[in-house]
Design an enzyme around this catalytic site. Structure first.
Site, short mmCIF file in Angstrom:
data_model
loop_
_atom_site.label_atom_id
_atom_site.label_comp_id
_atom_site.label_asym_id
_atom_site.label_seq_id
_atom_site.Cartn_x
_atom_site.Cartn_y
_atom_site.Cartn_z
N ASN A 156 0.80 -1.23 0.00
CA ASN A 156 0.00 0.00 0.00
C ASN A 156 0.83 1.28 0.00
O ASN A 156 0.38 2.30 -0.51
CB ASN A 156 -0.98 0.00 1.18
N GLY A 232 2.43 -5.21 7.75
CA GLY A 232 1.48 -6.06 7.04
C GLY A 232 0.31 -6.43 7.92
O GLY A 232 -0.03 -5.72 8.87
N GLU A 252 4.15 -3.43 12.48
CA GLU A 252 2.98 -2.57 12.33
C GLU A 252 1.97 -3.40 11.57
O GLU A 252 2.17 -3.72 10.40
CB GLU A 252 3.34 -1.28 11.60
N LEU A 253 0.86 -3.76 12.24
CA LEU A 253 -0.03 -4.80 11.75
C LEU A 253 -1.42 -4.30 11.39
O LEU A 253 -2.36 -5.09 11.32
CB LEU A 253 -0.13 -5.92 12.79
N CYS A 286 -3.26 1.62 6.70
CA CYS A 286 -3.44 1.10 8.05
C CYS A 286 -4.12 2.10 8.97
O CYS A 286 -4.69 1.73 10.00
CB CYS A 286 -2.09 0.68 8.63
N GLU A 380 -10.17 -5.40 9.97
CA GLU A 380 -9.70 -4.31 9.11
C GLU A 380 -10.18 -4.56 7.69
O GLU A 380 -9.81 -5.54 7.06
CB GLU A 380 -8.17 -4.24 9.14
#
Length: 482
Positions: A156, A232, A252-253, A286, A380
């Protein structure tokens, strides 16, 4: 249509190499092939790791001035070739050309901040005499690199997320191995091109392309890799954590970000801000606004303003200067989004706008009356879908905002300082944006979340600390007269 973007090569320890087996890279807008990359294998990743063991020594021995000069020269290269970088981002991913230009500028800025933070990679003195019996001791600590960093990045933000790993990694004196997303590898290779132009010594940097099943576990499980920096999904992050063994992890999820709109908010500003926050990059961010909780007294007024803004979002070709939202990354993802929305409507949700798909394009979509049990509420969406909820008060808004297994950032719109402070204290997230949507970020701030949103913090200064270790030096002063 083919691009002139280093197709067919990847970077192995500073050397551009080709492989017979190639993976095509597609433009999600029309499914045309725009380039190709080597289908790296386990032996390629093993070679990268072996050479990085030499590279980490070279990187550690670079002076701070040398690191700064390389980083600044790479940033200049990106700025001088902005349109080339932006076109690459737009063609292989979901971003419009204007969004891609913005990302390119941010990536260059991220690299420049890394150069500035390199000079601040300092330690401090320690007062050992605070403990009885140690008046004859003095000392300090300094920071040293962790060694080899594995950087695994998503589709992204294919350039700036690379910058957030390679910039701090080099500033801290590490070797870096990048495994970019298979959907958007060309931007990572362009970044590598900038560092080769800048004179980064060989063996410090590798960009190994290929399918995760072929090269991912080799990188993750290697005992020679000292840190994994992953951006991801939560499910993939959990798998990596289980396989990684004893090494540093920064993850960072993603999130399911809320925004709260109170009675005293500037409703027009809130509508404009949350529209941008929900639909920039087709919602594949995110930090995207996914849930909006509005106090009941102003719910209908806000909804009217919000829907007006949403309907003015211009969709179309990514390379058009007027387009504000392009497709999602591929048709499979668009079909998943369509499925989740259908599930919600079958359970009683009402579509207020959008809800239609054509190929990889999914219209900006707004729903209300979505049941709390719906996947759209708990997970999400990573797409252009936002949910509206009516709440009685701030207390309810905070409670419902927190009722998911994510906690990256949140936004609140209010003129009441006490309400803003209460939300800042009670929202279980890594960042609270006052009178702004959840997707606000600058590249110098600490960035990360709690719960399922990840481990550690990014943001250049904070990443450099994650990518380095403290070493204590203690002197015992001997009395020469004894």
């Amino acid at each position: 249509m083919a691009t002139e973007i280093m197709g067919g090569r990847m970077l192995l320890a500073g050397e551009w190499i080709e492989r017979t087996e190639q993976i095509n890279v597609y433009n999600p807008e029309n499914n045309e092939i725009i380039g190709s990359i080597p289908a790296g294998k386990a032996e390629d990743m093993n070679d990268a790791i072996t050479l990085a063991q030499e590279g980490k020594e070279i990187a550690e021995n670079l002076s701070i001035r040398e690191r700064m000069d390389i980083l600044n020269k790479a940033a200049t290269y990106i700025e001088d070739n902005l349109e080339d970088f932006a076109r690459t981002i737009a063609l292989e991913g979901s971003k419009t050309i204007n969004e891609a230009r913005s990302e390119t500028k941010r990536a260059a800025e991220t690299i420049r901040i890394s150069a500035e933070e390199a000079r601040r990679l300092t330690g401090e003195s320690i007062n050992f005499d605070q403990m009885p019996g140690n008046t004859d001791r003095m000392g300090y600590y300094f920071r040293f690199p962790v060694g080899i960093i594995a950087a695994i990045t998503p589709f992204n933000d294919p350039l700036n997320l690379i910058a957030h790993k390679i910039g701090p990694g080099i500033a801290a004196g590490n070797a870096v191995i990048i495994k970019p997303a298979t959907e958007t590898p060309l931007s990572a290779l362009k970044m590598a091109e900038a560092f080769m132009y800048a004179g980064l010594p060989h063996k410090i940097l590798s960009v190994i392309t290929g399918r995760a099943r072929d090269i991912g576990d080799v990188l993750i499980e290697s005992k020679e890799v000292n840190m994994i920096s992953f951006t991801g999904g939560m499910e993939t992050g959990e798998k990596i954590a289980k396989k990684a063994g004893l090494k540093k992890l920064s993850m960072e999820l993603g999130s399911n970000s809320p925004a709260i709109v109170l009675n005293d908010a500037d409703l027009h500003e809130a509508a404009v801000s949350t529209t941008s926050g929900a639909f920039a990059a087709a919602g594949q961010n995110c930090l995207s606004v996914q849930r909006i909780y509005v106090e009941e007294d102003v719910y209908e007024s806000f909804k009217e303003l919000f829907l007006k803004e949403v309907k003015e979002v211009k969709t179309g070709s990514k390379l058009s200067e007027s387009t504000e939202m392009g497709p999602v990354i591929n048709e499979k993802e668009a079909e998943r989004i369509e499925k989740w929305v259908k599930e919600a409507t079958e359970a009683g949700a009402l579509i207020l706008s959008g809800g239609t798909r054509k190929g990889a394009h999914y219209d900006p979509t707004v729903l209300e009356n979505v049941p709390e049990s719906a996947t759209l509420v708990k997970e999400e969406i990573f797409g252009p879908v936002v949910l509206l909820f009516k709440v009685k008060n701030l207390h309810e808004a905070i409670k419902r905002s927190n009722d998911v297994n994510y906690g990256l950032q949140a936004g609140i719109f209010t003129a009441n300082v006490n309400a803003a402070l209460k939300a800042s204290k009670k929202l279980r997230v890594g960042g609270v944006m006052i009178n702004d949507s959840s997707d606000f970020r600058i590249d110098a701030m600490p960035f990360g979340g709690i719960k399922g949103s990840g481990l550690g913090r990014e943001g250049v200064e904070y990443t450099i600390k994650e990518m380095s270790e403290e070493r204590i030096i203690a002197f015992k002063i001997l009395d020469e007269d004894e």
